[in-house]
Design an enzyme around this catalytic site. Sequence first.
Site, short mmCIF file in Angstrom:
data_model
loop_
_atom_site.label_atom_id
_atom_site.label_comp_id
_atom_site.label_asym_id
_atom_site.label_seq_id
_atom_site.Cartn_x
_atom_site.Cartn_y
_atom_site.Cartn_z
N ALA A 30 0.82 -1.21 0.00
CA ALA A 30 0.00 0.00 0.00
C ALA A 30 0.85 1.26 0.00
CB ALA A 30 -0.94 -0.02 1.19
N CYS A 31 0.16 2.34 -0.07
CA CYS A 31 0.68 3.64 -0.52
C CYS A 31 2.14 4.01 -0.29
CB CYS A 31 -0.22 4.75 -0.01
SG CYS A 31 0.07 6.30 -0.86
#
Lengths: 75, 237
Positions: free
Chosen positions: A12-13
């Site tokens: 994720a990010c």
Amino acid sequence: MAERTLDCLGEACPVPLVKTQKALEEMAVGDVLIVNIDHSCAMKNIPDWARSVGHGVEIEEVGEGEWDIIIQKMK
Amino acid sequence: MSNAIPVTRTRRKAQTPEERRRSKIIQISLGVVVSIVVLFFAYLAQQTNPAGAFIILVGTGFGYTLQRSRFCFTSSLRDPLLTGTTDLTKAVVIALTLASLVFMALNMQKFGMDLKQLEVEKALGNVLPIGLHTAIGGFLFGIGAVIAGGCASGTLMRMGEGYAQNWLAFVFFVFGSMLGTALLNLMKTSPIFWTGTAVFLPEVLGGWIPAVIVQFGALFGLYVAADYWGKKKAGAL
């Protein structure tokens, strides 16, 4: 000229970006890093960062929602 | 880019033009179907709630904008430190400026220009006390956002993108919000949390004009600082 693939699928990010930064640090000028991502956010922040630093960047759509970011270390 | 990267690699195969064309057709057809479904739900909501259609359409538009622009509140504060880019930071400052204008206009209408009927508790737009609870909440939120891979709006937007991790995060997002709501009254009466007073600039500074100067002056200062930081980082690297 070496080439390296970084698997960031499922990350994720900020993680793909941080991993990319660390991988590029270890690489020599002219080397190519291919980052596999499937998080749309990384498709913006990795190229943005790499371009702002001055690396060469290309994005390739591998499948729906999956991309390869190809970065050539310039300096 | 002019100097193309030499391609000598063994890696995943890119989509062929034919595959790309096919997925484009699928995407556009799905987009049309989803738009019709949203309009239908807006129509249904309008039957029971006078603001129903408005809420659904604004929400959909908000999500669309977030997805297309990659606007992200969390990274607007993280990127200046992590990558040195401040584009999103500046975007958030502009968004806050627009929100401040509307907030100001609505509260001017409610309390009048002379603030004679001012009651801070009744101000529109959540004028609430800051305190220890704000700092602790922010810290917890940050941990949660890293684990979930998105802040609140980001989680909702990525659910729509089909990122399964955020579907899981959403379950706990709802659970956490429930817990927060349940504990809210306890927090409000606690002697440690919620001890500060709500700051409403026109009240503290004694009028709309100084409040406008301070609010927009601070936002302008933040914008200039973000712009300077971004340029400095890009030049230094």
